[in-house]
Design an enzyme around this catalytic site. Structure first.
Site, PDB file in Angstrom:
ATOM      1  N   LEU A 106       0.904  -1.259   0.061  1.00  0.00           N
ATOM      2  CA  LEU A 106       0.023  -0.053   0.027  1.00  0.00           C
ATOM      3  C   LEU A 106       0.987   1.125  -0.002  1.00  0.00           C
ATOM      4  CD1 LEU A 106      -2.857  -1.324   2.350  1.00  0.00           C
ATOM      5  CD2 LEU A 106      -3.044  -0.474   0.048  1.00  0.00           C
ATOM      6  N   ALA A 111       4.716   6.833   1.264  1.00  0.00           N
ATOM      7  CA  ALA A 111       4.052   7.839   1.718  1.00  0.00           C
ATOM      8  C   ALA A 111       4.665   8.512   2.740  1.00  0.00           C
ATOM      9  CB  ALA A 111       2.753   7.199   2.017  1.00  0.00           C
ATOM     10  N   ASP A 152       5.105   3.609  -7.396  1.00  0.00           N
ATOM     11  CA  ASP A 152       4.535   4.031  -6.037  1.00  0.00           C
ATOM     12  C   ASP A 152       4.885   5.526  -5.701  1.00  0.00           C
ATOM     13  OD1 ASP A 152       4.188   1.172  -5.559  1.00  0.00           O
ATOM     14  OD2 ASP A 152       4.968   1.434  -3.311  1.00  0.00           O
TER      15      ASP A 152
HETATM   16  O1  PMV Z   1       3.499  -5.056  -4.057  1.00  0.00           O
HETATM   17  P1  PMV Z   1       3.840  -3.489  -4.525  1.00  0.00           P
HETATM   18  O2  PMV Z   1       2.304  -2.828  -4.637  1.00  0.00           O
HETATM   19  O3  PMV Z   1       4.861  -2.613  -4.036  1.00  0.00           O
HETATM   20  O4  PMV Z   1       3.805  -3.464  -6.164  1.00  0.00           O
HETATM   21  C1  PMV Z   1       4.877  -4.485  -6.744  1.00  0.00           C
HETATM   22  C2  PMV Z   1       4.675  -4.015  -8.142  1.00  0.00           C
HETATM   23  C3  PMV Z   1       5.514  -4.805  -9.234  1.00  0.00           C
HETATM   24  O5  PMV Z   1       5.222  -4.612 -10.479  1.00  0.00           O
HETATM   25  C4  PMV Z   1       5.435  -6.403  -8.944  1.00  0.00           C
HETATM   26  C5  PMV Z   1       6.964  -4.513  -9.043  1.00  0.00           C
HETATM   27  C6  PMV Z   1       7.033  -3.077  -9.532  1.00  0.00           C
HETATM   28  O6  PMV Z   1       8.409  -2.315  -9.022  1.00  0.00           O
HETATM   29  O7  PMV Z   1       6.512  -2.292 -10.215  1.00  0.00           O
END
Ligand code: PMV
Length: 314
Positions: A106, A111, A152
């Site tokens: 999340l 954040a 993110d």
């Molecule tokens: O688990 P999360 O929400 O941090 O997402 C990882 C997403 C991936 O595509 C698996 C890795 C990335 O760096 O984008």
């Protein structure tokens, strides 16, 4: 100088995880029900340069210069001071609180960094632009997450839905008709790096198949963006189901995820899939708002350790 605070939301990936690592688009949205907050108060007693950090969620109460230099909080504060060209700041106290579940996909780390960069820069009278806040947060992410795609930090900094292609496109976009997502946590903690590596070894063993799998996920993300922008969110459901099938083919689903996904669909979700790295972590379900709470309850009954109902596009 008065006390200053800044907040940043959580995030969830709607479409395109894993394929995004191989250059395909992904879509992520902010989760505003949860947030990280950085509060800064002047410390009129301690000498210049002193920064006292208090972060109860990670049981941290320490002087900043006593933390390892690569600690995410030191990094976020120091990169912000560097961006402001401040070598010795007037003493201050930094308190960090967060309602974003930790290590659950999340975006809690990003954040926290965003809220620190904003609060520290505002406290010094020079609030940094979103672009710089995003850069600082990406730098911190790089130290702590191997090879983050950058999705993110972008979605959390701009607090907007983001269409993301690694090292290429980072576009925020509008939601024409708001829609609701129910997030269910399997309670199984799996590092993103482990899931990314699992896909990498399967991809190496069978590049042809994975080429098609990633391409299909990319098309789904493109289609999803069009539907969101044109106000047809209910049509995202079948795309979620389809994306989940490809993710299962990649080998990142799990019995716990499948159980929650099935429970959400039985309770009336319009579609459901895992979200983020997989192998555990979270799943998401598209919900008719009237059914959101029923779906959340069904997820709890099927073993979810936490559920969040979030409205995308307010
Ligand atoms: O688990 P999360 O929400 O941090 O997402 C990882 C997403 C991936 O595509 C698996 C890795 C990335 O760096 O984008």
């Amino acid at each position: 100088m008065p006390a200053i605070s800044a907040t940043a939301p959580g995030k969830i990936i709607l479409f395109g995880e894993h394929a995004v690592v191989y250059g395909k688009p992904a879509i992520a949205v902010p989760v505003t029900q949860v947030q990280a907050k950085a509060i800064i108060t002047p410390d009129l007693i301690s000498p210049r340069g002193s920064v006292q950090v208090d972060a109860p969620v990670i049981e941290l109460d320490s002087l900043l210069n006593k933390l390892p230099l690569d600690h995410a909080i030191s990094q976020a504060v120091n990169l912000t001071l560097e961006a402001l060209k401040i070598t010795e700041a007037p003493a201050f106290k930094l308190r960090i609180t967060s309602t974003i579940p930790l290590a659950a996909g999340l975006g809690s780390g990003a954040a926290v960094s965003v809220s620190i960069a904003r609060a520290v820069s505002s406290f010094h009278g020079h609030p940094l632009s979103d672009e710089i806040v995003n850069q600082i947060t990406f730098e911190v992410e790089k130290i702590h997450h191997n090879t983050p795609s950058g999705i993110d930090n972008t979605v959390i900094t701009y607090a907007m839905p983001v269409y993301f292609v690694k090292e290429n496109t980072q576009e925020t976009f509008n939601v024409k008709e708001p829609f609701e997502i129910v997030i269910g946590d399997t309670g199984v903690k799996v590092s993103t790096a482990r899931a990314v590596n699992a896909v990498k070894s399967r991809w190496r063993a069978d590049r042809d198949t994975f080429y098609h799998v990633f391409a299909a996920c990319g098309l789904i993300a493109d289609k999803a963006r069009q539907l969101i922008e044109s106000g047809l969110p209910q049509e995202l459901g079948p795309l979620m189901d389809e994306n989940q099938e490809w993710l299962a083919k990649m080998g990142v689903s799990s019995p716990e995820l499948e159980r929650l996904i099935a429970a959400a669909r039985e309770a009336g979700a319009l579609g459901a899939k895992l979200s983020g790295g997989g192998l555990g972590g979270n799943m998401i379900a598209l919900a008719d708002p009237e059914l959101s709470e029923d779906i959340a309850l069904a997820l709890k009954e099927a073993g979810a350790t936490n559920t969040i109902v979030t409205r995308v596009g307010n």
